[in-house]
Write an enzyme that holds these catalytic residues in place. Structure first.
Site, short mmCIF file in Angstrom:
data_model
loop_
_atom_site.label_atom_id
_atom_site.label_comp_id
_atom_site.label_asym_id
_atom_site.label_seq_id
_atom_site.Cartn_x
_atom_site.Cartn_y
_atom_site.Cartn_z
N ASP A 156 -16.66 9.12 -26.64
CA ASP A 156 -17.90 8.35 -26.61
C ASP A 156 -17.57 6.93 -26.17
OD1 ASP A 156 -20.58 7.61 -27.05
OD2 ASP A 156 -20.72 8.92 -28.79
N ASP A 187 -22.88 6.01 -23.68
CA ASP A 187 -23.96 5.64 -24.59
C ASP A 187 -24.92 4.64 -23.94
OD1 ASP A 187 -25.00 5.53 -27.48
OD2 ASP A 187 -24.59 3.41 -27.07
N GLU A 240 -26.16 9.38 -21.69
CA GLU A 240 -27.34 9.28 -22.54
C GLU A 240 -28.34 8.38 -21.83
OE1 GLU A 240 -28.47 7.96 -27.09
OE2 GLU A 240 -27.17 6.67 -25.89
N HIS A 255 -26.41 12.84 -33.83
CA HIS A 255 -26.20 11.82 -34.84
C HIS A 255 -27.34 10.80 -34.90
CE1 HIS A 255 -24.88 10.07 -31.10
NE2 HIS A 255 -24.97 8.87 -31.65
N ASP A 256 -28.25 10.83 -33.92
CA ASP A 256 -29.38 9.90 -33.89
C ASP A 256 -30.70 10.59 -34.20
OD1 ASP A 256 -28.04 7.54 -33.29
OD2 ASP A 256 -28.16 7.84 -31.13
#
Length: 566
Positions: free
Chosen positions: A106, A207, A264, A337-338
């Site tokens: 990430d 990200d 993302e 995770h979000d």
């Protein structure tokens, strides 16, 4: 630096791969300090391999004050001591490779922590060589440079006393945005990426990467109701300069060293998506899109939920399946995770917990794209039922709590919506067994374990052939058996039905039919005539005893996939 020959032998390997996402702070704690760590991941690699996945993606583990749980990076080249050492990181990656899997890192490139040395220097003086690494502006009329809202609430601007300016932070106050119009910033990023490629990384999950360019005049926008700030994503998301940055990174790192890249991206339209990941664009491999997960909420406000509109959900899924077919690639995911847990959000985490967890997996992962399975989904982990807001740990929860309390919302209403939609639902510790703290830690966990861990855990499902865990293993294995799953097109079957999600996919001489009941009711259903054939077989089913017939009775949350080859 040598090209990664293992990856370059098959540059499109990711099209038929399955990814397992780890949130390291909550995965497994090897030393009893209450937080998951890299050594803990290494200890669970045999389990991950047993799922049949091809790629491990871990959320950040860099040095960070954790204002946003690690997405506020203070040192891109150092492991946070809470997670371990560089030696333990290397052991983890080597272990992943030894088991025939690949590792995706990430990378947070839109912003750093305000405790990063660059920003600490930048904020001290306009004359600092790092001042232009970030976005500083003078105030306007005694206030912020513009009325743009931060994603996490409040203004996107924060006053910086030493220089008498404001700095821009798309996310939390402690996450100042980098200035990608400064070539030195881009060079720094390239050097960081190469640093990790040298150490064995096989790809990057990027990200919030479509926010790299902000329109420099920062025009005011329409405020949100009850606020003086408004979302200005039209001025900072998906601007043309972002494509130029992607092509530059691809030329210098991604394409040069055979990296898998997944970006993302939010607020993206079809044409822009095709530009980002088109096969001939030389930018990115695939996109991590959010349109499906925005359907059951008001606009972009996750804390304003509404009932799922299944026909709209299907229509949106089809648009991306057809729009990117042959012209791009997408990640398939139900949560992360979000996001809150999928089985609580789209299924039934009570009576039909097992059936609906399997149904969602079959429905999502038989479409075209690369499946991303988030830790715990494979055992049907659910949302939390905390009894106080204080049990949450997410900065987004606390910012929203203060804002909405000020408008008169009750603690009871806010607690309910947080238990339904907060990011911490996906961040509770992995439930390994029915021992204290779900076998996650011998210490006190950094966030409270879900109270249903004695019923929902890995150990209880390992030996059960009917478990969610073993359904996932079967699904992942069978995805590799039929080319139609990776390469077929898609059309909806009964697109206006508000209770079922059915689709047909075709590739060369293969056809697939996937049908899912999104209700707790029994439904009578007519199968497509072309699948009433002796060449049709059941690829996957979440109930036993499916009989292929012109009319079938779908059981609550029943889901199956049929395949045939002419």
């Amino acid at each position: 630096m040598e090209t990664n020959k293992r990856l370059m032998q098959d540059p499109d390997w990711w099209r038929s791969a399955t990814v397992y996402q780890i949130y390291p702070r909550s995965f497994f704690d090897s030393d009893g300090d209450g937080e998951g760590d890299l050594a803990g991941i290494s200890q669970k690699l045999d389990y991950i391999k047993s799922l049949g996945v091809d790629v491990v993606w871990s959320c950040p583990y860099f040095v960070s004050p954790k204002a946003d749980n690690g997405y506020d990076v203070a040192d891109y080249r150092a492991i946070d001591p809470a997670f371990g050492t560089m030696e333990q990181w290397q052991e983890m990656v080597d272990g992943i490779h030894a088991r025939g899997m690949r590792f995706v890192m990430d990378f947070v490139g839109n912003h750093t922590s305000d405790e990063h040395p660059w920003f600490e220097a930048a904020r001290q003086s306009k004359d600092s060589p790092y001042h232009d690494y970030y976005i500083f502006r003078e105030g306007k009329n005694g206030a912020e440079p513009s009325n743009w809202a931060s994603v996490f609430g409040g203004s996107i601007w924060e006053y910086n006393q030493p220089t008498g300016e404001y700095y821009l932070h798309t996310f939390a106050v402690k996450q100042p945005d980098l200035n990608w119009e400064n070539p030195k910033v881009v060079d720094e990023v390239v050097d960081i990426l190469k640093f990790w490629v040298d150490r064995g990384v096989d790809g990057f999950r990027l990200d919030a990467i479509n926010y790299l360019y902000k329109e420099p005049d920062f025009p005011d926008v329409e405020p949100m109701p009850g606020s003086k700030y408004g979302f200005a994503n039209q001025h900072y998301a998906n601007k043309p300069r972002v494509n130029e940055h992607f092509r530059d990174l691809n030329e210098r790192v991604f394409g040069k060293y055979g990296m898998m890249t997944v970006a993302e991206v939010a607020y993206v339209d079809m044409e822009t998506a095709r530009q980002y990941c088109g096969p001939d664009r030389r930018e990115l491999n695939m996109l991590y899109l959010f349109d499906l997960l925005n359907i059951d909420q008001e606009g972009f406000d996750k804390f304003s939920p509404k009932p799922l509109d299944l026909p709209l959900f299907k229509k949106t899924a089809l648009e991306w399946q057809q729009g990117l077919h042959g012209q791009g690639w997408q990640a398939l995911f139900m949560d992360n995770h979000d996001q809150p847990r999928a089985v609580s959000r789209f299924g039934d985490d009570g009576v039909y917990w097992k059936e609906s967890a399997k149904m969602l997996a079959n429905c999502f992962y038989m479409m075209q794209g690369t499946p991303y399975i988030f830790q715990g989904d494979e055992i049907g982990m659910t949302n939390v039922h905390y009894d106080s807001v204080e049990k949450f740990r997410d900065v987004e929860v606390f910012n929203t709590y203060e804002e909405r309390k000020a408008t008169g919302e009750s603690d009871e209403a806010l607690l309910k919506v947080f238990c339904d939609r907060a990011r911490d639902n996906g961040r509770t510790p992995m439930q390994w067994d029915d021992s204290e703290n779900a076998g996650f830690t011998a210490g006190t966990p950094w966030i409270e374990v879900n109270d249903n861990y004695r019923q929902i855990n890995v150990a209880s499902q390992e030996g059960d052939p009917d478990s969610i865990l073993n359904f996932y293993r079967e699904l992942i294995a069978k995805r590799k058996q039929w080319d139609v799953i990776a390469y077929g097109d898609m059309e909806l079957y009964h697109p206006d039905c508000d209770k079922t999600f059915g689709y047909i996919r075709r590739f060369e001489n293969q056809a697939l039919f996937c049908l899912s009941n999104f209700t707790g009711e029994e439904l009578e259903f007519h199968l497509p005539e072309e699948f009433l054939s002796d060449r049709t077989s059941v690829l996957l089913q979440n109930y036993p005893g499916l009989v292929i017939a012109p009319v079938i009775t779908l059981r609550p949350y029943e889901s199956f996939t049929l395949v045939k080859e002419d």
